[in-house]
Write a protein that holds these residues in place. Structure first.
Motif, PDB file in Angstrom:
ATOM      1  N   GLY A 107      -2.155   7.243 -19.310  1.00 29.24           N
ATOM      2  CA  GLY A 107      -1.514   5.948 -19.098  1.00 29.24           C
ATOM      3  C   GLY A 107      -0.688   5.918 -17.819  1.00 29.24           C
ATOM      4  N   ALA A 108      -0.001   7.031 -17.530  1.00 29.59           N
ATOM      5  CA  ALA A 108       0.795   7.112 -16.301  1.00 29.59           C
ATOM      6  C   ALA A 108      -0.098   7.043 -15.073  1.00 29.59           C
ATOM      7  N   LEU A 109      -1.220   7.755 -15.117  1.00 31.86           N
ATOM      8  CA  LEU A 109      -2.154   7.724 -13.988  1.00 31.86           C
ATOM      9  C   LEU A 109      -2.706   6.318 -13.778  1.00 31.86           C
ATOM     10  N   GLU A 110      -3.092   5.664 -14.857  1.00 27.96           N
ATOM     11  CA  GLU A 110      -3.607   4.301 -14.741  1.00 27.96           C
ATOM     12  C   GLU A 110      -2.544   3.356 -14.190  1.00 27.96           C
ATOM     13  N   ALA A 111      -1.293   3.545 -14.618  1.00 29.85           N
ATOM     14  CA  ALA A 111      -0.209   2.697 -14.124  1.00 29.85           C
ATOM     15  C   ALA A 111      -0.024   2.875 -12.623  1.00 29.85           C
ATOM     16  N   MET A 112      -0.084   4.124 -12.146  1.00 31.76           N
ATOM     17  CA  MET A 112       0.078   4.374 -10.714  1.00 31.76           C
ATOM     18  C   MET A 112      -1.107   3.828  -9.915  1.00 31.76           C
ATOM     19  N   LEU A 113      -2.315   3.971 -10.467  1.00 32.65           N
ATOM     20  CA  LEU A 113      -3.492   3.436  -9.779  1.00 32.65           C
ATOM     21  C   LEU A 113      -3.443   1.910  -9.734  1.00 32.65           C
ATOM     22  N   ASP A 114      -2.998   1.306 -10.835  1.00 30.17           N
ATOM     23  CA  ASP A 114      -2.853  -0.158 -10.855  1.00 30.17           C
ATOM     24  C   ASP A 114      -1.813  -0.614  -9.836  1.00 30.17           C
ATOM     25  N   LEU A 115      -0.727   0.146  -9.735  1.00 22.74           N
ATOM     26  CA  LEU A 115       0.314  -0.206  -8.777  1.00 22.74           C
ATOM     27  C   LEU A 115      -0.213  -0.102  -7.346  1.00 22.74           C
ATOM     28  N   LEU A 116      -0.966   0.969  -7.064  1.00 16.51           N
ATOM     29  CA  LEU A 116      -1.550   1.118  -5.732  1.00 16.51           C
ATOM     30  C   LEU A 116      -2.488  -0.042  -5.410  1.00 16.51           C
ATOM     31  N   LYS A 117      -3.288  -0.406  -6.397  1.00 19.81           N
ATOM     32  CA  LYS A 117      -4.222  -1.517  -6.206  1.00 19.81           C
ATOM     33  C   LYS A 117      -3.464  -2.826  -5.997  1.00 19.81           C
ATOM     34  N   SER A 118      -2.421  -3.037  -6.806  1.00 13.69           N
ATOM     35  CA  SER A 118      -1.634  -4.257  -6.691  1.00 13.69           C
ATOM     36  C   SER A 118      -0.944  -4.338  -5.335  1.00 13.69           C
ATOM     37  N   VAL A 119      -0.422  -3.203  -4.875  1.00 15.74           N
ATOM     38  CA  VAL A 119       0.226  -3.159  -3.569  1.00 15.74           C
ATOM     39  C   VAL A 119      -0.779  -3.470  -2.469  1.00 15.74           C
ATOM     40  N   ASN A 120      -1.955  -2.867  -2.589  1.00 16.13           N
ATOM     41  CA  ASN A 120      -2.994  -3.095  -1.586  1.00 16.13           C
ATOM     42  C   ASN A 120      -3.434  -4.561  -1.573  1.00 16.13           C
ATOM     43  N   ASP A 121      -3.617  -5.124  -2.769  1.00 20.75           N
ATOM     44  CA  ASP A 121      -4.015  -6.530  -2.854  1.00 20.75           C
ATOM     45  C   ASP A 121      -2.946  -7.451  -2.276  1.00 20.75           C
ATOM     46  N   SER A 122      -1.687  -7.142  -2.572  1.00 25.32           N
ATOM     47  CA  SER A 122      -0.591  -7.977  -2.078  1.00 25.32           C
ATOM     48  C   SER A 122      -0.497  -7.931  -0.565  1.00 25.32           C
ATOM     49  N   MET A 123      -0.729  -6.758   0.013  1.00 25.65           N
ATOM     50  CA  MET A 123      -0.653  -6.624   1.466  1.00 25.65           C
ATOM     51  C   MET A 123      -1.772  -7.396   2.151  1.00 25.65           C
ATOM     52  N   HIS A 124      -2.923  -7.514   1.472  1.00 25.72           N
ATOM     53  CA  HIS A 124      -3.996  -8.343   2.014  1.00 25.72           C
ATOM     54  C   HIS A 124      -3.654  -9.825   1.868  1.00 25.72           C
ATOM     55  N   GLN A 125      -3.024 -10.173   0.729  1.00 26.71           N
ATOM     56  CA  GLN A 125      -2.728 -11.579   0.475  1.00 26.71           C
ATOM     57  C   GLN A 125      -1.774 -12.159   1.506  1.00 26.71           C
ATOM     58  N   ILE A 126      -0.783 -11.375   1.929  1.00 27.04           N
ATOM     59  CA  ILE A 126       0.200 -11.915   2.864  1.00 27.04           C
ATOM     60  C   ILE A 126      -0.397 -12.160   4.241  1.00 27.04           C
ATOM     61  N   ALA A 127      -1.647 -11.703   4.452  1.00 30.33           N
ATOM     62  CA  ALA A 127      -2.313 -11.949   5.736  1.00 30.33           C
ATOM     63  C   ALA A 127      -3.126 -13.240   5.718  1.00 30.33           C
ATOM     64  N   ILE A 128      -3.057 -14.002   4.592  1.00 29.51           N
ATOM     65  CA  ILE A 128      -3.794 -15.270   4.502  1.00 29.51           C
ATOM     66  C   ILE A 128      -3.090 -16.334   5.337  1.00 29.51           C
ATOM     67  N   THR A 129      -3.852 -17.067   6.131  1.00 27.47           N
ATOM     68  CA  THR A 129      -3.302 -18.155   6.945  1.00 27.47           C
ATOM     69  C   THR A 129      -4.036 -19.451   6.623  1.00 27.47           C
ATOM     70  N   GLY A 130      -3.345 -20.572   6.759  1.00 29.96           N
ATOM     71  CA  GLY A 130      -3.979 -21.881   6.613  1.00 29.96           C
ATOM     72  C   GLY A 130      -3.903 -22.476   5.234  1.00 29.96           C
ATOM     73  N   TYR A 131      -3.337 -21.767   4.257  1.00 32.92           N
ATOM     74  CA  TYR A 131      -3.245 -22.332   2.906  1.00 32.92           C
ATOM     75  C   TYR A 131      -2.025 -23.236   2.833  1.00 32.92           C
ATOM     76  N   GLU A 132      -2.246 -24.494   2.442  1.00 34.78           N
ATOM     77  CA  GLU A 132      -1.159 -25.457   2.340  1.00 34.78           C
ATOM     78  C   GLU A 132      -0.607 -25.428   0.919  1.00 34.78           C
ATOM     79  N   GLY A 133       0.445 -24.724   0.748  1.00 37.65           N
ATOM     80  CA  GLY A 133       1.040 -24.576  -0.574  1.00 37.65           C
ATOM     81  C   GLY A 133       1.660 -23.195  -0.703  1.00 37.65           C
ATOM     82  N   GLU A 134       2.215 -22.923  -1.888  1.00 38.57           N
ATOM     83  CA  GLU A 134       2.839 -21.632  -2.152  1.00 38.57           C
ATOM     84  C   GLU A 134       1.846 -20.731  -2.873  1.00 38.57           C
TER      85      GLU A 134
END
Length: 747
Positions: free
Chosen positions: A563-590
């Motif tokens: 469970g700890a390993l899965e939690a860390m892998l999920d966190l890494l994935k979430s961090v990676n996804d979030s870092m890609h998301q903040i590079a989105i441009t042109g979306y009108e809204g939050e």
């Protein structure tokens, strides 16, 4: 009313009216001057030389002055019972006694004021005294302050005696009044002296309280310093370091026996030091019971000593037990080898000719049976027992090597974070370096360092202690990660800020400010390398957890580790996804209104709109597009990946927003004929159909799994309001559809 003759005024006041006014409380309203009428009243014995003359300047006062030529004239203004006998009155009054008393009262008042100033000065001295770092200096302060305190107390007592003596004189004068009526002047003087005595007593009480607190603080500071010295003199910490240097398992029996000797010697010294530690702990309890101002620190020190005693004892006992077992196992192997050699020798020496007779064969069997009876205990049950015993020894040791690495690297990580926060972040507020700080960096600490202080606080105060508690029970470390799972969300915020931090760093990386800070810290690497440490640490956690899982297959806590390993892998994935998301441009809204990013990746997409007689089989003619998809909890975004900007490690992608599908109006077809990597998304009752081709079949399955979760959760939420209509069977068509009110967002 005060009546003076010319002689009295000559004696008391060189400038009569002015000094007369200044010598008495209150305001003068009328001055009566009685001229002498005989030679006896003249100080020089002549009528012409009076020895006292008035000039115009003497009466430059805003009050009337009346010149009297006889006592009879004086009686017109003042009643005879207010005048003494020399002025023809009946008042019993001795002016010299009054002068002595008045002088004594004024002197007492001045002395009380001086005492107050002395107390104030001494109190300021005590308050501003800097506490030294040596016990001898503190003892000197205690002695010198106590001596000054005692001297001041003696001065206060002396003034008290003076005041009480004045009171007794005033009470005697009051009692001597013939008519039994209290004189107003005596009453006023008595009240004045009493008030001054009360003030003096109040000052003394306040001073006593202040000095008592100051003295107690100094004494407790000295106690704390001596306690700290005793704490640091206990060698448990160095013994713990020596214990860590002793290997858990020797490479050979001889080496293991040497380790046992070292452990035995270390154990003897540890017992002596733990006895000293108990004395220090007992002293700490005594200080705590005395309400010491540093109670929290003392309790912490006591707990540290207890913890080190327990950890050291446990570590030594564990290594002793392991070494003893290690010594036993080679002995068992040696016994088994010797027995096997004896068996081989026996069989080699049994001649076949002897087997021709029954007696010979029987004797050979008896020899073999006798050899089997002499077999070592580890081989009597099963040959695998010896192997299992070795595994039982080595597995815990491997777990402890892994845990030590995790703890040691965690300590280094915490130290590195602290060095960055103190050596760089705090220095941005240092006035001495303000000239070196680039203007673009001013008031930008939160941008450059993000929430690194929050990360440091979590690891230094919480997580490091959690890990240290698992040194001897490595498999329980999984519970630590799961317990602090929510705390690790600080990394998501740190990584989301990373692009802005890197942009700011690129603008001022060559500044003299950073060079000076790096020089002071003696860091070989620049700040940018240390700003990457939090991201690198997340990766390190999952690697160590994987390694620990390899050696915990039979552990009862394997589910926690997994469970700890899965939690860390999920966190890494979430961090990676979030870092890609903040590079989105042109979306009108939050973007935050779309929910958390669950998946993101690049796909090939074909789009079909329901216009006229367009059919699904015509999709093959549509031009494919490369799109980067972001799956949120409430929407699916289609973006176009732009070329990365920058050079080398600074290259970062960006995504131009193209289209948004609300998940409340999305349906899926899991299989598309002709390609196992394709699946179909349709929107608003098939008004729009998107054929999506994943890079691999596994990626397709992962995306479908997340989409099904979203749609299933939506179905549960809607179930209480209305039932889905037009629901086709997924088993026959491979389709799952949830109808809802369309909520399109224009592309």
């Amino acid at each position: 009313c005060h009546v003076y003759s010319i002689n009295d005024l000559n004696t008391l006041f060189p400038s009569p009216v002015f000094c007369f006014q200044m010598s008495f409380p209150g305001n003068l309203h009328l001055v009566l001057v009685l001229r002498p009428t005989s030679l006896l009243q003249s100080p020089s014995g002549t009528g012409t030389d009076l020895g006292f003359r008035f000039s115009q300047d003497d009466f430059m006062l805003k009050m009337p002055v009346v010149m009297l030529s006889s006592v009879t004239d004086l009686l017109r203004y003042i009643d005879e019972n207010q005048l003494t006998s020399e002025f023809g009155g009946t008042l019993e009054y001795c002016h010299s006694d009054w002068i002595v008393l008045r002088t004594a009262i004024e002197s007492f008042a001045v002395t009380v004021k001086e005492i107050a100033q002395m107390l104030q000065a001494f109190g300021t001295e005590l308050a501003e005294t800097e506490l030294p770092d040596e016990a001898d200096a503190i003892e000197f302060l205690l002695r010198s302050h106590t001596d000054k305190y005692r001297q001041l107390k003696e001065d206060i007592r002396s003034v008290m005696r003076q005041g009480r003596h004045l009171l007794s004189n005033l009470e005697a004068a009051k009692a001597a009044k013939a008519d039994g009526q209290e004189d107003r002047d005596i009453k006023q003087d008595w009240d004045t002296v009493q008030r001054l005595l009360t003030q003096l007593r109040d000052m003394e009480m306040a001073f006593d309280g202040f000095f008592e607190k100051h003295h107690l603080k100094l004494q407790q500071y000295l106690q704390l310093m001596r306690y700290e010295m005793s704490f640091h003199e206990v060698e448990l910490f160095s013994l713990s370091a020596q214990e860590k240097e002793i290997a858990a398992v020797g490479g050979t029996v001889v080496h293991t026996e040497q380790l046992l000797e070292k452990l035995e010697s270390l154990d003897t010294r540890a017992q002596e030091e733990m006895a000293r530690a108990q004395i220090v702990i007992l002293r700490g309890h005594q200080l705590a019971a005395g309400h010491h101002y540093a109670l929290a620190l003392i309790v912490q020190r006591c707990n540290e000593l207890r913890h080190h005693c327990d950890v050291l004892t446990t570590a030594i006992r564990a290594k002793q037990a392991g070494s003893v077992t290690v010594c036993v196992c080679p002995c068992l192997c040696l016994q088994a080898t010797r027995w096997c050699d004896e068996g081989a020798y026996l069989l080699a020496n049994q001649l076949v000719d002897k087997f021709q007779s029954k007696e010979g064969a029987q004797a050979a069997l008896e020899d073999i049976e006798r050899l089997q009876e002499q077999a070592p205990s580890c081989l009597r049950q099963s040959p695998d027992v010896l192997s299992l015993e070795f595994v039982a020894i080595l597995t815990p040791q491997l777990q402890v090597h892994i845990m030590k690495e995790l703890i040691e690297t965690e300590r280094i990580y915490v130290e590195e974070l602290l060095s960055v926060l103190l050596g760089y972040r705090a220095e941005m507020d240092n006035p001495a370096l303000s000239d070196l700080l680039p203007p673009v960096l001013r008031n930008k600490k939160e941008v450059l360092f993000g929430n690194m202080p929050e990360i440091y606080k979590f690891h230094s105060r919480t997580f490091l202690q959690d890990l240290e508690g698992c040194l001897e029970t490595a498999e329980r470390v999984g519970a630590c990660f799961l317990k602090r799972k929510e705390h690790f969300q600080v990394y998501e915020r740190y990584c989301n800020n990373k692009p802005q931090s890197e942009l700011l760093w690129r603008q001022c990386s060559a500044s003299a400010f950073f060079q000076e800070c790096q020089k002071k810290l003696e860091h070989k690497l620049g700040l940018d390398s240390y700003l990457l440490k939090p991201v690198q640490r997340l990766t390190k956690y999952q690697l160590l957890l994987k390694e620990l899982l390899k050696h915990s297959a039979d552990s009862e806590y394997i589910s926690e580790l997994q469970g700890a390993l899965e939690a860390m892998l999920d966190l890494l994935k979430s961090v990676n996804d979030s870092m890609h998301q903040i590079a989105i441009t042109g979306y009108e809204g939050e973007l935050s209104e779309l929910g958390r990013v669950l998946m993101q990746g690049s796909f090939t997409v074909w789009i079909s709109h329901k216009r006229g007689s367009t059919r699904m089989k015509d999709l093959a003619r549509f031009k494919p597009m490369q799109r980067h998809l972001f799956l949120h909890e409430h929407a699916l975004l289609f973006c176009k990946r732009r070329e990365e900007h920058g050079e080398g490690h600074d290259r970062t992608p960006s995504y131009s927003f193209k289209h948004c599908l609300r998940m409340s109006a999305v349906g899926i077809t899991e299989n598309v004929k002709g390609d196992v990597k394709k699946f179909e998304l349709w929107y608003s009752g098939r008004e729009e159909v998107y054929v999506v081709q994943a890079p691999t079949f596994q990626i397709k399955i992962a995306w479908l799994k997340e989409i099904r979760k979203i749609l299933t959760n939506q179905q549960r939420l809607l179930q209480g309001f209305y039932f889905a209509s037009n629901c086709l069977s997924a088993s026959t068509l491979g389709v799952l559809f949830i109808s809802a009110v369309p909520n399109d967002v224009p592309a």
